[in-house]
Design a protein around this motif. Structure first.
Motif, PDB file in Angstrom:
ATOM      1  N   GLN A 143      42.459  16.381  20.415  1.00 52.55           N
ATOM      2  CA  GLN A 143      43.453  16.877  21.379  1.00 52.55           C
ATOM      3  C   GLN A 143      43.029  18.226  21.953  1.00 52.55           C
ATOM      4  N   ALA A 144      42.474  19.099  21.106  1.00 53.78           N
ATOM      5  CA  ALA A 144      41.986  20.401  21.580  1.00 53.78           C
ATOM      6  C   ALA A 144      40.847  20.204  22.579  1.00 53.78           C
ATOM      7  N   TYR A 145      39.923  19.293  22.268  1.00 51.38           N
ATOM      8  CA  TYR A 145      38.798  19.030  23.163  1.00 51.38           C
ATOM      9  C   TYR A 145      39.282  18.428  24.488  1.00 51.38           C
ATOM     10  N   VAL A 146      40.246  17.522  24.420  1.00 53.04           N
ATOM     11  CA  VAL A 146      40.799  16.931  25.649  1.00 53.04           C
ATOM     12  C   VAL A 146      41.481  18.016  26.477  1.00 53.04           C
ATOM     13  N   ASN A 147      42.187  18.918  25.822  1.00 53.70           N
ATOM     14  CA  ASN A 147      42.809  20.028  26.549  1.00 53.70           C
ATOM     15  C   ASN A 147      41.749  20.912  27.200  1.00 53.70           C
ATOM     16  N   TYR A 148      40.623  21.124  26.512  1.00 50.46           N
ATOM     17  CA  TYR A 148      39.513  21.876  27.099  1.00 50.46           C
ATOM     18  C   TYR A 148      39.010  21.158  28.357  1.00 50.46           C
ATOM     19  N   ILE A 149      38.828  19.851  28.246  1.00 45.97           N
ATOM     20  CA  ILE A 149      38.319  19.060  29.373  1.00 45.97           C
ATOM     21  C   ILE A 149      39.288  19.134  30.552  1.00 45.97           C
ATOM     22  N   ARG A 150      40.570  19.075  30.268  1.00 42.00           N
ATOM     23  CA  ARG A 150      41.575  19.156  31.349  1.00 42.00           C
ATOM     24  C   ARG A 150      41.535  20.506  32.065  1.00 42.00           C
ATOM     25  N   ARG A 151      41.060  21.534  31.392  1.00 38.70           N
ATOM     26  CA  ARG A 151      41.001  22.877  31.976  1.00 38.70           C
ATOM     27  C   ARG A 151      39.710  23.135  32.756  1.00 38.70           C
ATOM     28  N   LEU A 152      38.791  22.175  32.753  1.00 39.06           N
ATOM     29  CA  LEU A 152      37.523  22.372  33.467  1.00 39.06           C
ATOM     30  C   LEU A 152      37.776  22.679  34.933  1.00 39.06           C
ATOM     31  N   GLN A 153      36.932  23.544  35.470  1.00 40.82           N
ATOM     32  CA  GLN A 153      37.047  23.918  36.880  1.00 40.82           C
ATOM     33  C   GLN A 153      35.723  23.675  37.583  1.00 40.82           C
ATOM     34  N   SER A 154      35.783  23.621  38.882  1.00 40.02           N
ATOM     35  CA  SER A 154      34.590  23.402  39.687  1.00 40.02           C
ATOM     36  C   SER A 154      33.499  24.403  39.305  1.00 40.02           C
ATOM     37  N   GLY A 155      32.297  23.886  39.118  1.00 39.31           N
ATOM     38  CA  GLY A 155      31.165  24.729  38.759  1.00 39.31           C
ATOM     39  C   GLY A 155      30.851  24.682  37.268  1.00 39.31           C
ATOM     40  N   GLN A 156      31.790  24.203  36.458  1.00 39.30           N
ATOM     41  CA  GLN A 156      31.542  24.106  35.023  1.00 39.30           C
ATOM     42  C   GLN A 156      30.933  22.742  34.708  1.00 39.30           C
ATOM     43  N   SER A 157      30.092  22.707  33.679  1.00 41.75           N
ATOM     44  CA  SER A 157      29.476  21.450  33.259  1.00 41.75           C
ATOM     45  C   SER A 157      30.554  20.438  32.886  1.00 41.75           C
ATOM     46  N   GLY A 158      30.433  19.244  33.414  1.00 43.08           N
ATOM     47  CA  GLY A 158      31.369  18.173  33.120  1.00 43.08           C
ATOM     48  C   GLY A 158      32.518  18.052  34.101  1.00 43.08           C
ATOM     49  N   PHE A 159      32.687  19.060  34.975  1.00 42.29           N
ATOM     50  CA  PHE A 159      33.818  19.016  35.900  1.00 42.29           C
ATOM     51  C   PHE A 159      33.748  17.810  36.837  1.00 42.29           C
ATOM     52  N   THR A 160      32.576  17.528  37.386  1.00 38.08           N
ATOM     53  CA  THR A 160      32.443  16.419  38.335  1.00 38.08           C
ATOM     54  C   THR A 160      32.774  15.093  37.657  1.00 38.08           C
ATOM     55  N   CYS A 161      32.319  14.940  36.418  1.00 36.45           N
ATOM     56  CA  CYS A 161      32.625  13.707  35.675  1.00 36.45           C
ATOM     57  C   CYS A 161      34.137  13.598  35.459  1.00 36.45           C
ATOM     58  N   TYR A 162      34.760  14.686  35.025  1.00 36.96           N
ATOM     59  CA  TYR A 162      36.205  14.675  34.788  1.00 36.96           C
ATOM     60  C   TYR A 162      36.967  14.389  36.081  1.00 36.96           C
ATOM     61  N   ALA A 163      36.541  15.017  37.176  1.00 39.95           N
ATOM     62  CA  ALA A 163      37.202  14.782  38.466  1.00 39.95           C
ATOM     63  C   ALA A 163      37.078  13.311  38.868  1.00 39.95           C
ATOM     64  N   SER A 164      35.926  12.692  38.583  1.00 45.91           N
ATOM     65  CA  SER A 164      35.748  11.274  38.890  1.00 45.91           C
ATOM     66  C   SER A 164      36.700  10.411  38.068  1.00 45.91           C
ATOM     67  N   LEU A 165      36.924  10.802  36.821  1.00 42.99           N
ATOM     68  CA  LEU A 165      37.859  10.064  35.974  1.00 42.99           C
ATOM     69  C   LEU A 165      39.263  10.127  36.543  1.00 42.99           C
ATOM     70  N   GLN A 166      39.630  11.277  37.082  1.00 44.79           N
ATOM     71  CA  GLN A 166      40.959  11.442  37.655  1.00 44.79           C
ATOM     72  C   GLN A 166      41.139  10.576  38.886  1.00 44.79           C
ATOM     73  N   MET A 167      40.088  10.421  39.660  1.00 44.90           N
ATOM     74  CA  MET A 167      40.170   9.620  40.895  1.00 44.90           C
ATOM     75  C   MET A 167      40.224   8.136  40.590  1.00 44.90           C
ATOM     76  N   SER A 168      39.663   7.732  39.447  1.00 46.07           N
ATOM     77  CA  SER A 168      39.604   6.303  39.137  1.00 46.07           C
ATOM     78  C   SER A 168      40.867   5.773  38.498  1.00 46.07           C
ATOM     79  N   ARG A 169      41.824   6.621  38.193  1.00 48.01           N
ATOM     80  CA  ARG A 169      43.041   6.188  37.518  1.00 48.01           C
ATOM     81  C   ARG A 169      43.875   5.305  38.372  1.00 48.01           C
TER      82      ARG A 169
END
Length: 133
Positions: free
Chosen positions: A107-133
């Motif tokens: 849950q802590a790691y998922v919360n970290y992922i949710r806080r990712l912002q543009s320019g941070q590693s993994g942000f583009t992947c996370y943003a893609s996940l949000q668009m695919s919902r």
């Protein structure tokens, strides 16, 4: 009724028929070219990685809210730069635990992922996940 405004007569004109055929052809080619792009983006979402934390957070821990904190912070979890796939994160966003983590750590790691912002590693992947919902 005026014959020029009668909908049944509109397609009887050669110019209107040509326009309708061209519009149909354009629509068909758009559908054909969009489908492979959607399939490719779905595959890239499954294969993309999200490091927890990214390079900016190495040497820190992650608290239960997903914030990077000093290593000695009580109740925080070690952040060793583990990479999770988009598919693993997608499952975790739906309530499953990330592989190799406890429920609280996940849950802590998922919360970290949710806080990712543009320019941070993994942000583009996370943003893609949000668009695919």
């Amino acid at each position: 009724m005026n014959e020029d405004k009668n909908p049944a007569n509109l397609l009887n004109r050669p110019t209107n028929r040509r326009r309708a055929l061209m519009l149909g052809a354009a629509t068909a080619s758009a559908i054909v070219s969009v489908r492979p792009a959607l399939a490719q983006s779905a595959a890239s979402i499954i294969n993309c990685d999200i490091p927890v934390p990214g390079p900016h957070g190495i040497g820190k821990n992650i608290d239960r809210y997903g914030k990077l904190v000093p290593r000695d912070t009580p109740g925080s979890f070690p952040a060793q730069g583990q990479k999770f796939t988009g598919e693993q994160v997608k499952a975790a966003l739906r309530g499953r635990s990330l592989p190799g983590t406890s429920a609280d750590q996940s849950q802590a790691y998922v919360n970290y992922i949710r806080r990712l912002q543009s320019g941070q590693s993994g942000f583009t992947c996370y943003a893609s996940l949000q668009m695919s919902r």
